[in-house]
Design a protein around this motif. Structure first.
Motif, PDB file in Angstrom:
ATOM      1  N   ILE A 176       2.937  15.748 -24.221  1.00 57.50           N
ATOM      2  CA  ILE A 176       4.097  15.116 -23.337  1.00 57.50           C
ATOM      3  C   ILE A 176       3.553  13.902 -22.795  1.00 57.50           C
ATOM      4  O   ILE A 176       4.312  13.092 -22.419  1.00 57.50           O
ATOM      5  N   LYS A 177       2.260  13.183 -22.829  1.00 58.47           N
ATOM      6  CA  LYS A 177       1.812  12.101 -22.190  1.00 58.47           C
ATOM      7  C   LYS A 177       2.013  11.199 -23.341  1.00 58.47           C
ATOM      8  O   LYS A 177       1.958   9.997 -22.953  1.00 58.47           O
ATOM      9  N   LYS A 178       2.255  11.579 -24.739  1.00 61.67           N
ATOM     10  CA  LYS A 178       2.340  10.699 -25.679  1.00 61.67           C
ATOM     11  C   LYS A 178       1.444   9.485 -25.882  1.00 61.67           C
ATOM     12  O   LYS A 178       1.819   8.466 -26.114  1.00 61.67           O
ATOM     13  N   LEU A 179       0.351  10.009 -26.023  1.00 56.30           N
ATOM     14  CA  LEU A 179      -1.052   8.981 -25.726  1.00 56.30           C
ATOM     15  C   LEU A 179      -1.006   8.490 -27.403  1.00 56.30           C
ATOM     16  O   LEU A 179      -0.665   9.213 -28.447  1.00 56.30           O
ATOM     17  N   ASP A 180      -1.415   7.114 -27.341  1.00 51.23           N
ATOM     18  CA  ASP A 180      -1.437   6.382 -28.486  1.00 51.23           C
ATOM     19  C   ASP A 180      -2.312   7.014 -29.347  1.00 51.23           C
ATOM     20  O   ASP A 180      -3.684   7.623 -29.186  1.00 51.23           O
ATOM     21  N   PHE A 181      -2.170   6.915 -30.781  1.00 57.69           N
ATOM     22  CA  PHE A 181      -2.951   7.760 -31.688  1.00 57.69           C
ATOM     23  C   PHE A 181      -4.175   7.436 -31.777  1.00 57.69           C
ATOM     24  O   PHE A 181      -5.354   7.991 -31.921  1.00 57.69           O
ATOM     25  N   ARG A 182      -4.572   6.086 -31.748  1.00 58.42           N
ATOM     26  CA  ARG A 182      -5.905   5.391 -31.872  1.00 58.42           C
ATOM     27  C   ARG A 182      -6.661   6.063 -30.741  1.00 58.42           C
ATOM     28  O   ARG A 182      -8.066   6.485 -30.950  1.00 58.42           O
ATOM     29  N   PHE A 183      -6.172   6.320 -29.555  1.00 57.70           N
ATOM     30  CA  PHE A 183      -7.178   7.018 -28.490  1.00 57.70           C
ATOM     31  C   PHE A 183      -7.262   8.404 -28.632  1.00 57.70           C
ATOM     32  O   PHE A 183      -8.144   8.837 -28.269  1.00 57.70           O
ATOM     33  N   LYS A 184      -6.123   8.936 -29.383  1.00 54.74           N
ATOM     34  CA  LYS A 184      -6.613  10.488 -29.651  1.00 54.74           C
ATOM     35  C   LYS A 184      -7.620  10.492 -30.492  1.00 54.74           C
ATOM     36  O   LYS A 184      -8.349  11.703 -30.385  1.00 54.74           O
ATOM     37  N   ILE A 185      -7.655   9.644 -31.586  1.00 57.57           N
ATOM     38  CA  ILE A 185      -8.710   9.848 -32.578  1.00 57.57           C
ATOM     39  C   ILE A 185      -9.955   9.720 -31.926  1.00 57.57           C
ATOM     40  O   ILE A 185     -11.197  10.234 -32.384  1.00 57.57           O
TER      41      ILE A 185
END
Length: 176
Positions: free
Chosen positions: A114-123
């Motif tokens: 639900i926060k839609k965190l940027d994928f780079r940060f997720k990685i």
């Protein structure tokens, strides 16, 4: 057949995403069914022959392959209209056949972000969570992945991972 169940409230899933997931159009996610009742979702996942991946039991080489393959999977999910910022990428949500980390063996348990965190940060967060901080090489690798992500380009992370994996393969072949 064993199933896993997750509940979620306060979220509205687009109908096309629901169809893609429930019809298994995107093979990178675990098979699932979705039940909606008065604004609440119940996600039911079919394990089939999958087990939660024991990430702490992996060697550094396999952890790097896993991260690289999660990036490849995210590119594939994007091709199926489900962007990587739309779902969580957490160690607990990675399942595998036979504890393997290749793209054909791993599946993600879809759970909305639900926060839609940027994928780079997720990685970066994923790498940080799976690296053993008590092992110097893994701790340093998590830092280098973070540094590769700072300029804001997922391709820099992929390039860094590819080079690191290649170096490790060369080291392993020197010992055989």
């Amino acid at each position: 057949m064993e199933r896993i169940r997750q509940e979620m409230a306060g979220y509205r899933m687009p109908a096309y995403v629901e169809e893609i997931l429930t019809q298994n159009y995107c093979p990178n996610f675990m098979r699932m069914s979705i039940v909606k009742e008065s604004g609440n979702y119940s996600f039911r996942y079919k394990k089939d022959s999958l087990d939660r991946l024991d990430i702490q039991g992996l060697r550094l080489y396999d952890k790097l392959l896993l991260i690289r393959n999660l990036i490849l999977l995210s590119e594939n999910t994007s091709d199926h209209l489900i962007e990587a910022q739309d779902y969580l990428i957490e160690p607990e949500l990675v399942y595998s056949r036979g504890s393997r980390v290749d793209t054909e063996s791993i599946r993600l348990m879809y759970y909305p972000d639900i926060k839609k965190l940027d994928f780079r940060f997720k990685i970066v967060l994923f790498a940080d969570r799976i690296m053993n901080k008590n092992i110097k090489e893994e701790r340093e690798m998590a830092g280098r992945i973070r540094e590769a992500a700072e300029p804001g380009d997922i391709n820099r992370i992929k390039l860094f991972l590819d080079k690191s994996i290649s170096r490790m393969e060369n080291r392993m072949s020197d010992f055989s």
